[in-house]
Every structure is written in C-alpha cells, then in structure tokens.
Scaffold this motif. Structure first.
Motif, PDB file in Angstrom:
ATOM      1  N   UNK A 187       0.857  -1.179   0.000  1.00 53.81           N
ATOM      2  CA  UNK A 187       0.000   0.000   0.000  1.00 53.81           C
ATOM      3  C   UNK A 187       0.896   1.233   0.000  1.00 53.81           C
ATOM      4  N   UNK A 188       1.182   1.764  -1.197  1.00 50.82           N
ATOM      5  CA  UNK A 188       2.105   2.882  -1.344  1.00 50.82           C
ATOM      6  C   UNK A 188       1.575   4.130  -0.647  1.00 50.82           C
ATOM      7  N   UNK A 189       0.270   4.380  -0.714  1.00 48.26           N
ATOM      8  CA  UNK A 189      -0.313   5.555  -0.066  1.00 48.26           C
ATOM      9  C   UNK A 189      -0.065   5.511   1.436  1.00 48.26           C
ATOM     10  N   UNK A 190      -0.209   4.351   2.039  1.00 51.47           N
ATOM     11  CA  UNK A 190       0.019   4.212   3.481  1.00 51.47           C
ATOM     12  C   UNK A 190       1.475   4.484   3.828  1.00 51.47           C
ATOM     13  N   UNK A 191       2.384   4.010   3.004  1.00 55.20           N
ATOM     14  CA  UNK A 191       3.808   4.229   3.244  1.00 55.20           C
ATOM     15  C   UNK A 191       4.139   5.709   3.154  1.00 55.20           C
ATOM     16  N   UNK A 192       3.558   6.398   2.189  1.00 57.82           N
ATOM     17  CA  UNK A 192       3.832   7.816   1.995  1.00 57.82           C
ATOM     18  C   UNK A 192       3.123   8.679   3.032  1.00 57.82           C
ATOM     19  N   UNK A 193       2.261   8.115   3.840  1.00 52.25           N
ATOM     20  CA  UNK A 193       1.555   8.886   4.853  1.00 52.25           C
ATOM     21  C   UNK A 193       0.300   9.532   4.317  1.00 52.25           C
ATOM     22  N   UNK A 194      -0.199   9.053   3.220  1.00 55.30           N
ATOM     23  CA  UNK A 194      -1.413   9.614   2.639  1.00 55.30           C
ATOM     24  C   UNK A 194      -1.118  10.264   1.305  1.00 55.30           C
ATOM     25  N   UNK A 195      -2.160  10.458   0.547  1.00 57.55           N
ATOM     26  CA  UNK A 195      -2.012  11.064  -0.770  1.00 57.55           C
ATOM     27  C   UNK A 195      -1.781  12.567  -0.629  1.00 57.55           C
ATOM     28  N   UNK A 196      -0.985  13.104  -1.523  1.00 56.79           N
ATOM     29  CA  UNK A 196      -0.764  14.545  -1.521  1.00 56.79           C
ATOM     30  C   UNK A 196      -1.807  15.212  -2.402  1.00 56.79           C
ATOM     31  N   UNK A 197      -2.092  16.454  -2.081  1.00 61.43           N
ATOM     32  CA  UNK A 197      -3.034  17.248  -2.863  1.00 61.43           C
ATOM     33  C   UNK A 197      -2.535  18.679  -2.860  1.00 61.43           C
ATOM     34  N   UNK A 198      -3.055  19.485  -3.759  1.00 60.18           N
ATOM     35  CA  UNK A 198      -2.705  20.907  -3.789  1.00 60.18           C
ATOM     36  C   UNK A 198      -3.872  21.730  -3.305  1.00 60.18           C
ATOM     37  N   UNK A 199      -3.572  22.727  -2.467  1.00 57.82           N
ATOM     38  CA  UNK A 199      -4.581  23.636  -1.945  1.00 57.82           C
ATOM     39  C   UNK A 199      -4.000  25.043  -1.948  1.00 57.82           C
ATOM     40  N   UNK A 200      -4.865  26.044  -1.867  1.00 55.61           N
ATOM     41  CA  UNK A 200      -4.381  27.423  -1.848  1.00 55.61           C
ATOM     42  C   UNK A 200      -4.338  27.943  -0.419  1.00 55.61           C
TER      43      UNK A 200
END
Length: 108
Positions: A24-37
């Motif tokens: 589970x790559x998302x779990x390893x990375x600590x969650x999915x990244x997103x962009x916000x302002x």
C-alpha cells in the motif's frame, strides 16, 4: 491443553504459506498529496497518520504543540522552491480554518 494432555503448538505458519498482501504505497507515503491554496499561493498538503507522527511539532496556525501520535497535515509551497525546512505541520482543524485567520498571523 489438548486431549492428549500436551500444550498446543504455538508455531506460526510459514511465511511462504501465508497469503500475499499487496504493498500500500499511499500508506507508506503517509497519505495522498493534494494541492490547496493559502496565503496567495499553492501548497502541497499531505495527511499524516497518528502512527507515522513520531515527534512533536509546533502548529503555525495556533502556536500550540502537535504531540507525537496525533494525526495532522503537512503543507509546503507547491512551486518547488525551498526544501524540507519549508514544510509546516498543522493541526488538521487549524489547516481547515487557515483562511479565517487575520493575514500574517500564521505560517512562520
């Protein structure tokens, strides 16, 4: 004890006999990244699980500690300028209410 008076075996099944669990790559990375302002710019934001939050941080939104083990978010400028030192750890609620703050009272 078993019927024959012996203790049951505590041996684990061979790891080769266990079912394969996909990575589970998302779990390893600590969650999915997103962009916000925020503050007139774009920020890359990642949710951090409590299990991966291993040290305390100071939230730039409320100036209070984020203790180890508490889920929170990490935000850094999305333009790629800067490095690890530009990341800021925020309480999830403080990040969600970041635009309600007076200008200049957060992100130090």
């Amino acid at each position: 004890m078993t019927d024959n008076g012996l203790m049951p075996s505590r041996r684990r099944p061979s790891k080769h006999a266990r079912e394969h669990v996909p990575l589970d790559v998302t779990r390893i990375q600590g969650g999915a990244t997103r962009e916000e302002s925020y503050a007139g710019g774009r920020w890359t934001v990642r949710s951090v699980t409590g299990a991966s939050a291993t040290r305390p941080y100071l939230c730039p939104g409320c100036q209070q500690d984020i203790p180890p083990g508490l889920p929170h978010v990490v935000a850094w400028p999305a333009d790629g300028v800067g490095g690890v030192g530009d990341r800021r750890h925020w309480h999830t609620g403080c990040w969600q209410r970041r635009d309600a703050r007076p200008p200049g009272n957060a992100y130090r």
